[in-house]
Design an enzyme around this catalytic site. Structure first.
Site, PDB file in Angstrom:
ATOM      1  N   ASN A  89       0.794  -1.247  -0.006  1.00  0.00           N
ATOM      2  CA  ASN A  89       0.121  -0.091   0.225  1.00  0.00           C
ATOM      3  C   ASN A  89       0.857   1.309  -0.099  1.00  0.00           C
ATOM      4  O   ASN A  89       0.471   2.311  -0.392  1.00  0.00           O
ATOM      5  CB  ASN A  89      -0.789   0.033   1.208  1.00  0.00           C
ATOM      6  CG  ASN A  89      -1.432   1.285   1.454  1.00  0.00           C
ATOM      7  OD1 ASN A  89      -2.340   2.078   0.854  1.00  0.00           O
ATOM      8  ND2 ASN A  89      -0.879   2.184   2.686  1.00  0.00           N
ATOM      9  N   PHE A  94       2.691  13.745  -5.153  1.00  0.00           N
ATOM     10  CA  PHE A  94       2.759  15.187  -4.930  1.00  0.00           C
ATOM     11  C   PHE A  94       1.492  15.934  -5.173  1.00  0.00           C
ATOM     12  O   PHE A  94       0.597  15.444  -5.968  1.00  0.00           O
ATOM     13  CB  PHE A  94       3.826  15.970  -6.135  1.00  0.00           C
ATOM     14  CG  PHE A  94       5.202  15.607  -5.696  1.00  0.00           C
ATOM     15  CD1 PHE A  94       6.181  16.382  -4.931  1.00  0.00           C
ATOM     16  CD2 PHE A  94       5.959  14.501  -6.002  1.00  0.00           C
ATOM     17  CE1 PHE A  94       7.291  16.436  -4.898  1.00  0.00           C
ATOM     18  CE2 PHE A  94       7.213  14.344  -5.673  1.00  0.00           C
ATOM     19  CZ  PHE A  94       8.134  15.042  -4.963  1.00  0.00           C
ATOM     20  N   TYR A 193       2.803  10.583 -11.191  1.00  0.00           N
ATOM     21  CA  TYR A 193       1.961   9.584 -10.245  1.00  0.00           C
ATOM     22  C   TYR A 193       1.317   8.656 -11.125  1.00  0.00           C
ATOM     23  O   TYR A 193       1.456   7.296 -11.019  1.00  0.00           O
ATOM     24  CB  TYR A 193       0.801  10.562  -9.440  1.00  0.00           C
ATOM     25  CG  TYR A 193      -0.175   9.455  -8.623  1.00  0.00           C
ATOM     26  CD1 TYR A 193       0.343   8.877  -7.363  1.00  0.00           C
ATOM     27  CD2 TYR A 193      -1.061   9.246  -9.173  1.00  0.00           C
ATOM     28  CE1 TYR A 193      -0.381   7.977  -6.596  1.00  0.00           C
ATOM     29  CE2 TYR A 193      -2.094   8.211  -8.099  1.00  0.00           C
ATOM     30  CZ  TYR A 193      -1.474   7.572  -6.830  1.00  0.00           C
ATOM     31  OH  TYR A 193      -2.030   6.942  -6.101  1.00  0.00           O
ATOM     32  N   GLY A 194       0.591   9.057 -11.981  1.00  0.00           N
ATOM     33  CA  GLY A 194      -0.039   8.317 -13.300  1.00  0.00           C
ATOM     34  C   GLY A 194       0.733   7.381 -14.006  1.00  0.00           C
ATOM     35  O   GLY A 194       0.538   6.117 -14.150  1.00  0.00           O
ATOM     36  N   LYS A 197       2.018   4.705 -11.394  1.00  0.00           N
ATOM     37  CA  LYS A 197       0.994   3.416 -11.234  1.00  0.00           C
ATOM     38  C   LYS A 197       0.893   2.659 -12.485  1.00  0.00           C
ATOM     39  O   LYS A 197       0.149   1.656 -12.366  1.00  0.00           O
ATOM     40  CB  LYS A 197      -0.308   4.139 -10.574  1.00  0.00           C
ATOM     41  CG  LYS A 197       0.000   4.825  -9.257  1.00  0.00           C
ATOM     42  CD  LYS A 197       0.216   3.878  -8.353  1.00  0.00           C
ATOM     43  CE  LYS A 197      -0.032   4.232  -6.909  1.00  0.00           C
ATOM     44  NZ  LYS A 197       0.222   3.466  -5.876  1.00  0.00           N
ATOM     45  N   VAL A 230      -9.933   8.642  -2.283  1.00  0.00           N
ATOM     46  CA  VAL A 230     -10.296   8.607  -0.853  1.00  0.00           C
ATOM     47  C   VAL A 230      -9.697   9.742  -0.039  1.00  0.00           C
ATOM     48  O   VAL A 230      -8.586  10.123  -0.221  1.00  0.00           O
ATOM     49  CB  VAL A 230      -9.546   7.216  -0.231  1.00  0.00           C
ATOM     50  CG1 VAL A 230      -9.801   7.079   1.241  1.00  0.00           C
ATOM     51  CG2 VAL A 230     -10.004   5.979  -1.067  1.00  0.00           C
TER      52      VAL A 230
END
Length: 276
Positions: A89, A94, A193-194, A197, A230
């Site tokens: 996890n 940023f 980030y994308g 992932k 979230v």
């Protein structure tokens, strides 16, 4: 050596990780380890759950530090002879308003979200016991980032025969391209980030194939998942889900029945397989 089943969550001291630990304490029959980089914060999180009548255990883990990962690996091997459930996890993002140069954001984000997660997998996957479950927390941001990649990159990331080595080269190239100011010209989207992932989602597909090849009889299930948007320190207060709601899909995958034969090697959101 203990024959007790054991589950472990990286980055478990707050947010989604903390909610996953709480759910596993309630639903998993065995020991549940909350890990955190900072022992003080980790212990505080354990105390908080103990006040709720739950019994998590703590082990320090900084996924950016290979020695820290190996210390944990040796502890699990010695005490339990392996691991039943691993939830990767830990990750960073940023803030949108952050003024850190994009090349630095790319390097830092990739180092933790992709390379450090891969290090954890390299060290801990061999410890996963038969019928074990591995959950790599990715994001639907990987799907939207993939859609914004060039056709050539999309093809590479969707290729069922891509190797871990090829994936590592691509992730390294993204960071290099941002440093050289050519990432958009080279077909990359403007999201560190994308892209990190994308790496986690594709790595999960590769790892699942490896398990099929090398340990088919052990019926280990490994998937990537998206917890959703979230409300955490990372996503901010306007997100639509509570950490408890965000934990639902990762926990569902962590607790797939021993006789389940899927999902495996998929990206799961809202407990459903997503198209890659």
């Amino acid at each position: 050596m203990s024959s007790t089943p054991v589950a472990l969550v990286t980055g478990g001291n707050k947010g989604i990780g903390f909610a996953i630990v709480r759910d596993l304490c309630k639903q998993f029959t065995g020991d549940v380890y909350l890990t955190a980089r900072d022992p003080g914060r980790g212990q505080a999180a354990v105390t908080k759950l103990q006040e709720e009548g739950l019994n998590p255990l703590f082990h320090q883990l900084d996924i950016d530090n290979l020695q820290s990962i190996r210390t944990l690996r040796d502890f699990l091997k010695e005490k339990y002879g392996g691991l039943n459930v691993l939830v990767n996890n830990a990750g960073i993002a940023f803030k949108v308003a952050d003024t850190t140069p994009f090349a630095i954001q790319a390097e830092v984000t990739m180092r933790t979200n992709f390379f450090a997660t891969r290090d954890v997998c390299t060290e801990l996957l061999p410890l996963i016991k038969p019928h074990g479950r591995v959950v790599n927390v990715s994001s639907m941001a990987s799907v939207s980032a993939l859609a914004r990649c060039s056709q050539d990159l999309q093809q590479k990331f969707r290729n069922d025969t891509i190797t871990e080595e090829e994936l590592v080269k691509l992730m390294t190239k993204f960071v290099e391209d941002t440093k050289n100011g050519v990432h958009e010209k080279e077909g990359w989207p403007n999201t560190a980030y994308g892209v990190s992932k994308i790496g986690v989602t594709v790595l999960s597909r590769i790892q699942a194939q490896m398990l099929n090849k090398e340990r088919k009889a052990d019926r280990i299930l490994l998937n990537a998942c998206c917890p959703g948007w979230v409300r955490t320190d990372m996503a901010g207060p306007n997100a639509t889900k509570s950490p408890e709601e965000g934990a639902e899909t990762p926990v569902y995958l962590a607790l797939l029945a021993p006789d389940a034969d899927g999902p495996h090697g998929q990206l799961i959101s809202e407990k459903k397989v997503q198209k890659w």
